[in-house]
Design an enzyme around this catalytic site. Structure first.
Site, mmCIF file in Angstrom:
data_model
loop_
_atom_site.group_PDB
_atom_site.id
_atom_site.type_symbol
_atom_site.label_atom_id
_atom_site.label_comp_id
_atom_site.label_asym_id
_atom_site.label_seq_id
_atom_site.Cartn_x
_atom_site.Cartn_y
_atom_site.Cartn_z
ATOM 1 N N HIS A 38 4.675 0.711 1.200
ATOM 2 C CA HIS A 38 4.815 -0.517 1.986
ATOM 3 C C HIS A 38 4.720 -1.711 1.044
ATOM 4 O O HIS A 38 3.744 -1.836 0.302
ATOM 5 C CB HIS A 38 3.728 -0.575 3.059
ATOM 6 C CG HIS A 38 3.595 -1.926 3.683
ATOM 7 N ND1 HIS A 38 4.660 -2.592 4.241
ATOM 8 C CD2 HIS A 38 2.528 -2.748 3.829
ATOM 9 C CE1 HIS A 38 4.245 -3.767 4.694
ATOM 10 N NE2 HIS A 38 2.962 -3.885 4.449
ATOM 11 N N HIS A 94 5.785 -6.111 0.178
ATOM 12 C CA HIS A 94 6.107 -7.449 0.685
ATOM 13 C C HIS A 94 7.140 -8.081 -0.254
ATOM 14 O O HIS A 94 7.039 -9.256 -0.580
ATOM 15 C CB HIS A 94 4.859 -8.336 0.703
ATOM 16 C CG HIS A 94 3.828 -7.939 1.723
ATOM 17 N ND1 HIS A 94 2.650 -8.635 1.878
ATOM 18 C CD2 HIS A 94 3.799 -6.944 2.640
ATOM 19 C CE1 HIS A 94 1.929 -8.073 2.846
ATOM 20 N NE2 HIS A 94 2.607 -7.041 3.328
ATOM 21 N N ASN A 110 0.846 -1.192 0.000
ATOM 22 C CA ASN A 110 0.000 0.000 0.000
ATOM 23 C C ASN A 110 0.878 1.237 0.000
ATOM 24 O O ASN A 110 2.063 1.168 0.310
ATOM 25 C CB ASN A 110 -0.987 -0.017 1.178
ATOM 26 C CG ASN A 110 -0.355 -0.554 2.446
ATOM 27 O OD1 ASN A 110 0.504 0.101 3.040
ATOM 28 N ND2 ASN A 110 -0.723 -1.760 2.841
ATOM 29 N N TYR A 148 25.053 14.488 -5.290
ATOM 30 C CA TYR A 148 25.032 13.658 -6.492
ATOM 31 C C TYR A 148 23.904 14.070 -7.439
ATOM 32 O O TYR A 148 22.879 14.570 -7.023
ATOM 33 C CB TYR A 148 24.834 12.191 -6.064
ATOM 34 C CG TYR A 148 24.825 11.210 -7.199
ATOM 35 C CD1 TYR A 148 26.007 10.788 -7.807
ATOM 36 C CD2 TYR A 148 23.626 10.689 -7.657
ATOM 37 C CE1 TYR A 148 25.992 9.884 -8.847
ATOM 38 C CE2 TYR A 148 23.593 9.773 -8.710
ATOM 39 C CZ TYR A 148 24.793 9.386 -9.295
ATOM 40 O OH TYR A 148 24.766 8.487 -10.321
ATOM 41 N N HIS A 171 7.071 -10.034 7.651
ATOM 42 C CA HIS A 171 6.045 -9.276 6.947
ATOM 43 C C HIS A 171 6.602 -8.571 5.701
ATOM 44 O O HIS A 171 6.368 -9.042 4.596
ATOM 45 C CB HIS A 171 5.427 -8.279 7.957
ATOM 46 C CG HIS A 171 4.298 -7.468 7.433
ATOM 47 N ND1 HIS A 171 3.421 -6.804 8.263
ATOM 48 C CD2 HIS A 171 3.901 -7.173 6.176
ATOM 49 C CE1 HIS A 171 2.518 -6.163 7.520
ATOM 50 N NE2 HIS A 171 2.800 -6.376 6.254
ATOM 51 N N SER A 193 -6.597 1.389 3.316
ATOM 52 C CA SER A 193 -5.689 0.268 3.548
ATOM 53 C C SER A 193 -5.706 -0.164 5.007
ATOM 54 O O SER A 193 -5.795 0.674 5.914
ATOM 55 C CB SER A 193 -4.276 0.719 3.175
ATOM 56 O OG SER A 193 -3.329 -0.109 3.806
ATOM 57 N N TYR A 238 26.928 -0.082 -1.346
ATOM 58 C CA TYR A 238 26.905 1.303 -0.870
ATOM 59 C C TYR A 238 25.583 2.038 -1.114
ATOM 60 O O TYR A 238 25.259 3.005 -0.429
ATOM 61 C CB TYR A 238 28.082 2.096 -1.464
ATOM 62 C CG TYR A 238 27.898 2.501 -2.908
ATOM 63 C CD1 TYR A 238 27.242 3.684 -3.228
ATOM 64 C CD2 TYR A 238 28.377 1.708 -3.953
ATOM 65 C CE1 TYR A 238 27.055 4.063 -4.553
ATOM 66 C CE2 TYR A 238 28.192 2.078 -5.265
ATOM 67 C CZ TYR A 238 27.536 3.245 -5.572
ATOM 68 O OH TYR A 238 27.343 3.625 -6.863
ATOM 69 N N SER A 269 -8.276 -0.655 0.794
ATOM 70 C CA SER A 269 -8.004 -2.032 1.200
ATOM 71 C C SER A 269 -8.435 -3.020 0.113
ATOM 72 O O SER A 269 -9.549 -2.910 -0.415
ATOM 73 C CB SER A 269 -8.787 -2.297 2.495
ATOM 74 O OG SER A 269 -8.540 -3.578 2.956
ATOM 75 N N GLY A 270 -7.534 -3.938 -0.230
ATOM 76 C CA GLY A 270 -7.899 -5.100 -1.045
ATOM 77 C C GLY A 270 -8.367 -4.884 -2.472
ATOM 78 O O GLY A 270 -9.114 -5.699 -2.991
ATOM 79 N N GLU A 322 -3.393 -0.928 6.693
ATOM 80 C CA GLU A 322 -2.213 -0.372 7.386
ATOM 81 C C GLU A 322 -2.281 1.153 7.522
ATOM 82 O O GLU A 322 -1.257 1.807 7.697
ATOM 83 C CB GLU A 322 -0.920 -0.764 6.663
ATOM 84 C CG GLU A 322 -0.619 -2.255 6.621
ATOM 85 C CD GLU A 322 -0.328 -2.896 7.979
ATOM 86 O OE1 GLU A 322 -0.380 -2.217 9.017
ATOM 87 O OE2 GLU A 322 -0.060 -4.107 7.969
HETATM 88 ZN ZN LIG Z 1 1.850 -5.626 4.625
#
Ligand SMILES: [Zn+2]
Length: 214
Positions: free
Chosen positions: A95, A97, A29, A211, A158, A74, A116, A45-46, A76
């Protein structure tokens, strides 16, 4: 509908997240913080990112009240709002997985400076927060505590959370950390990788500040 540009950007990075294999299924998410109004625009969500329409994104306040949108935010959302409440230097969160980050998170190991480019996270190691159930308030609390000044944190068993000044930098950091995590997992499979020390990494962090193109 407010924030059309931000909605389109969230959808486009949500699709990229899937295309790059960073978030299997409907996992993963993302959100942006709208500082003028102290609100958060977050993925629902979903829903698959390829089915997502602009109006499906959910506008919430920092307490999770829905300000605009008829979808559930979400699961989360509390993780996202907790970071925005605690960090004044970040305006976007991704976020994922992704596989190699999830491997290290299953080992409850930090991402080490085996390359690095880890300096993009503004740290010499990306820590791993203790396990808590997905979507829980305790997960959000531990993630924020463990993250410290880093721009990334692993969540045990997770996945990964990355923070940025904008969605592009949070997304790019999620890709970079997956790359470094892959090097770490692969080199650990054949032996013990050399890890850059804090001094070496501080030099890279300094060099990164100047940079690129001006
Ligand atoms: Zn998650």
């Amino acid at each position: 509908m407010k924030y059309l540009e931000e909605r389109q950007e969230l959808i486009s990075y949500g699709k990229k997240m899937k295309e790059e294999g960073l978030a299997p299924g409907t996992s993963g998410n993302l959100s942006v913080f709208l500082k003028e109004e102290n609100l958060v625009l977050i993925s629902p969500s979903g829903i698959d990112y390829f089915d997502l329409r602009e109006e499906d994104l959910v506008l919430i306040d920092l307490d999770g009240n829905v300000i605009e949108g008829d979808k559930k935010p979400s699961s989360e959302w509390f993780l996202h709002t907790s970071f925005y409440k605690n960090r004044d230097d970040i305006f976007a969160i991704v976020h994922t997985h992704s596989m190699y980050c999830a491997c290290l998170a299953a080992m409850r190991m930090p991402i080490l400076a085996v390359h690095y480019v880890l300096a993009d996270a503004n740290t010499n190691r990306v820590p791993c927060a203790p396990y808590e159930r997905y979507g829980s308030k305790s997960l959000a609390k531990k993630a924020v505590e463990t993250c410290g000044e880093s721009k990334g944190v692993l969540l045990a068993n997770h996945g990964l959370v990355t923070l940025g000044e904008d969605l592009k930098s949070a997304f790019n950091l999620a890709k970079t950390l997956e790359y470094v995590a892959e090097i770490q997992v692969r080199t650990m499979a054949i032996g013990r990788p050399f890890v850059l020390n804090k001094k070496e990494m501080d030099q890279v962090i300094d060099a990164f500040k100047g940079y690129g193109q001006k």
